[in-house]
Enzyme design. Sequence first.
Site, PDB file in Angstrom:
ATOM      1  N   ARG A  93       0.798  -1.229   0.000  1.00  0.00           N
ATOM      2  CA  ARG A  93       0.000   0.000   0.000  1.00  0.00           C
ATOM      3  C   ARG A  93       0.830   1.277   0.000  1.00  0.00           C
ATOM      4  O   ARG A  93       0.541   2.216  -0.742  1.00  0.00           O
ATOM      5  CB  ARG A  93      -0.901   0.061   1.249  1.00  0.00           C
ATOM      6  CG  ARG A  93      -2.216  -0.589   1.090  1.00  0.00           C
ATOM      7  CD  ARG A  93      -2.655  -1.119   2.424  1.00  0.00           C
ATOM      8  NE  ARG A  93      -1.826  -2.282   2.697  1.00  0.00           N
ATOM      9  CZ  ARG A  93      -2.163  -3.522   2.341  1.00  0.00           C
ATOM     10  NH1 ARG A  93      -3.316  -3.756   1.813  1.00  0.00           N
ATOM     11  NH2 ARG A  93      -1.344  -4.527   2.568  1.00  0.00           N
ATOM     12  N   THR A  94       1.827   1.330   0.874  1.00  0.00           N
ATOM     13  CA  THR A  94       2.594   2.577   0.982  1.00  0.00           C
ATOM     14  C   THR A  94       3.291   2.840  -0.350  1.00  0.00           C
ATOM     15  O   THR A  94       3.257   3.955  -0.873  1.00  0.00           O
ATOM     16  CB  THR A  94       3.603   2.493   2.148  1.00  0.00           C
ATOM     17  OG1 THR A  94       2.894   2.099   3.315  1.00  0.00           O
ATOM     18  CG2 THR A  94       4.285   3.818   2.390  1.00  0.00           C
ATOM     19  N   LYS A 126      27.957  -4.477  -4.285  1.00  0.00           N
ATOM     20  CA  LYS A 126      29.395  -4.325  -4.552  1.00  0.00           C
ATOM     21  C   LYS A 126      30.104  -3.698  -3.364  1.00  0.00           C
ATOM     22  O   LYS A 126      31.266  -3.320  -3.446  1.00  0.00           O
ATOM     23  CB  LYS A 126      29.607  -3.436  -5.781  1.00  0.00           C
ATOM     24  CG  LYS A 126      28.997  -3.970  -7.062  1.00  0.00           C
ATOM     25  CD  LYS A 126      29.363  -3.026  -8.213  1.00  0.00           C
ATOM     26  CE  LYS A 126      28.439  -3.172  -9.382  1.00  0.00           C
ATOM     27  NZ  LYS A 126      28.580  -2.049 -10.313  1.00  0.00           N
ATOM     28  N   ARG A 142      11.542   3.600   2.407  1.00  0.00           N
ATOM     29  CA  ARG A 142      11.189   2.671   3.491  1.00  0.00           C
ATOM     30  C   ARG A 142      12.427   1.859   3.791  1.00  0.00           C
ATOM     31  O   ARG A 142      13.038   1.297   2.885  1.00  0.00           O
ATOM     32  CB  ARG A 142      10.033   1.771   3.077  1.00  0.00           C
ATOM     33  CG  ARG A 142       9.800   0.650   4.058  1.00  0.00           C
ATOM     34  CD  ARG A 142       8.522  -0.100   3.818  1.00  0.00           C
ATOM     35  NE  ARG A 142       7.368   0.676   4.230  1.00  0.00           N
ATOM     36  CZ  ARG A 142       6.173   0.152   4.474  1.00  0.00           C
ATOM     37  NH1 ARG A 142       5.965  -1.146   4.352  1.00  0.00           N
ATOM     38  NH2 ARG A 142       5.166   0.918   4.842  1.00  0.00           N
ATOM     39  N   HIS A 182       6.241   6.014  11.146  1.00  0.00           N
ATOM     40  CA  HIS A 182       5.577   5.889   9.847  1.00  0.00           C
ATOM     41  C   HIS A 182       4.652   7.112   9.716  1.00  0.00           C
ATOM     42  O   HIS A 182       3.435   7.006   9.758  1.00  0.00           O
ATOM     43  CB  HIS A 182       4.775   4.584   9.829  1.00  0.00           C
ATOM     44  CG  HIS A 182       4.395   4.100   8.462  1.00  0.00           C
ATOM     45  ND1 HIS A 182       4.506   4.872   7.332  1.00  0.00           N
ATOM     46  CD2 HIS A 182       3.883   2.908   8.057  1.00  0.00           C
ATOM     47  CE1 HIS A 182       4.078   4.163   6.293  1.00  0.00           C
ATOM     48  NE2 HIS A 182       3.707   2.976   6.710  1.00  0.00           N
TER      49      HIS A 182
HETATM   50  C1  NCD Z   1       2.176  -1.040   8.086  1.00  0.00           C
HETATM   51  C2  NCD Z   1       3.680  -0.940   8.122  1.00  0.00           C
HETATM   52  O1  NCD Z   1       4.362  -1.294   7.187  1.00  0.00           O
HETATM   53  O2  NCD Z   1       4.152  -0.495   9.152  1.00  0.00           O
HETATM   54  N1  NCD Z   1       1.624  -1.179   6.840  1.00  0.00           N
HETATM   55  C3  NCD Z   1       1.466  -0.082   6.031  1.00  0.00           C
HETATM   56  O3  NCD Z   1       2.351   0.714   5.839  1.00  0.00           O
HETATM   57  N2  NCD Z   1       0.259   0.075   5.487  1.00  0.00           N
HETATM   58  C4  NCD Z   1       1.621  -1.980   9.063  1.00  0.00           C
HETATM   59  C5  NCD Z   1       2.062  -3.405   9.074  1.00  0.00           C
HETATM   60  O4  NCD Z   1       2.894  -3.835   8.279  1.00  0.00           O
HETATM   61  O5  NCD Z   1       1.530  -4.116   9.913  1.00  0.00           O
END
Ligand code: NCD
Length: 353
Positions: free
Chosen positions: A91-92, A120, A141, A174
């Site tokens: 989703r993100t 490398k 991320r 997050h």
């Molecule tokens: C979450 C995350 O990655 O922290 N998911 C997200 O970003 N929608 C929650 C999770 O992975 O449980």
Amino acid sequence: MQRTQAMTSVQPDWENFYPRPISEKTPFFSKDGRLYDCLFAQQLNRELLEHLFSTADRLRAVTQKKDGADYVSALLSDKRAMLYFVQPSTRTFMSFLNACHILGIKTSEIRDTTTSSEVKGETPEDTVRTFSSYVDMIIMRHPAPGFVEKTAWLMNRTGRPVPIVNGGSGKDQHPTQALLDMYTLHRSFGGELDGKHIVMVGDLKRGRTVRSLSYLMKNYKNVSLSFVSPRQFCMEPDILEFLKRHNIPFTETEDFKGVMKSADAIYMTRIQDEHDKSGESKAVDYSPFHFRKEHLDLIKKTCVILHPLPRRHEIEVTVDDDPRAVFWRQERNGMWARAALMAYIFGVDGKIR
Ligand code: NCD
């Protein structure tokens, strides 16, 4: 863009900078009085949140018709963004990617360090600095807490800084998830967020979404929180301290059924067993922390059920049909909220009318 005083003044090295309170660090991640790098939920104050919510609402409305969508997709057609997602994401990643497309931002991506020169022996720091040579924004991320912040810190010291947006860092933060969660609450309650009782359920110790969302509560009046989790996975003391400092009342309990009746919003989360060191998740009975169909009769008619997703079994699939289950809308809200944030960072938010 003009560099601010904070950016050009002599800065301490990373080891001295990292442990400083967020309030001291935020000027370094701002430019011209605006948020520049989005790293921590604490950077999002009420004024900015409300501005981003209304920008997201306007984006939705304007893009409904083709000429509006074409107008919006020209706003940032001179910009390029890199999505560096080296931790699993559906989703993100998808919502950021599509938010970029809505605004006309061109995108490139790395989702696996084995396809970059990190194999490398290049350091992750040099790798992200390389991206900044080609793009105007990096959305990241990363599994290591603090790494996204370190990237922003490094970038702001170079001659070619680009904004860094945190799409999830380790177990700690997050912020854009918290933004879209708040946007979902805002839409669910017709803008009336003050005075609400919010119940967060699940693995609160290792879930970064509930941590970032807790920070945002300081922006609202008379909000109360209930944290429902197995003893082993209760909310970390730093968040509880933060809530105490901001006079936000909270309770901690294992009795989910007891608190759900008075909830205005229930925020479900999954067990974060990817952080297990020796299978500790397996030792926990998670079933008391599941939302089942029969619970729909116990909660308020106006209560909403959220989940950052992905889900495993914490919400029974049959719950999805109830209008109070808003998590599918929540994930779509993420795309609009993230588009609003990027429009704001690049300074075109005022052009979305
Ligand atoms: C979450 C995350 O990655 O922290 N998911 C997200 O970003 N929608 C929650 C999770 O992975 O449980």
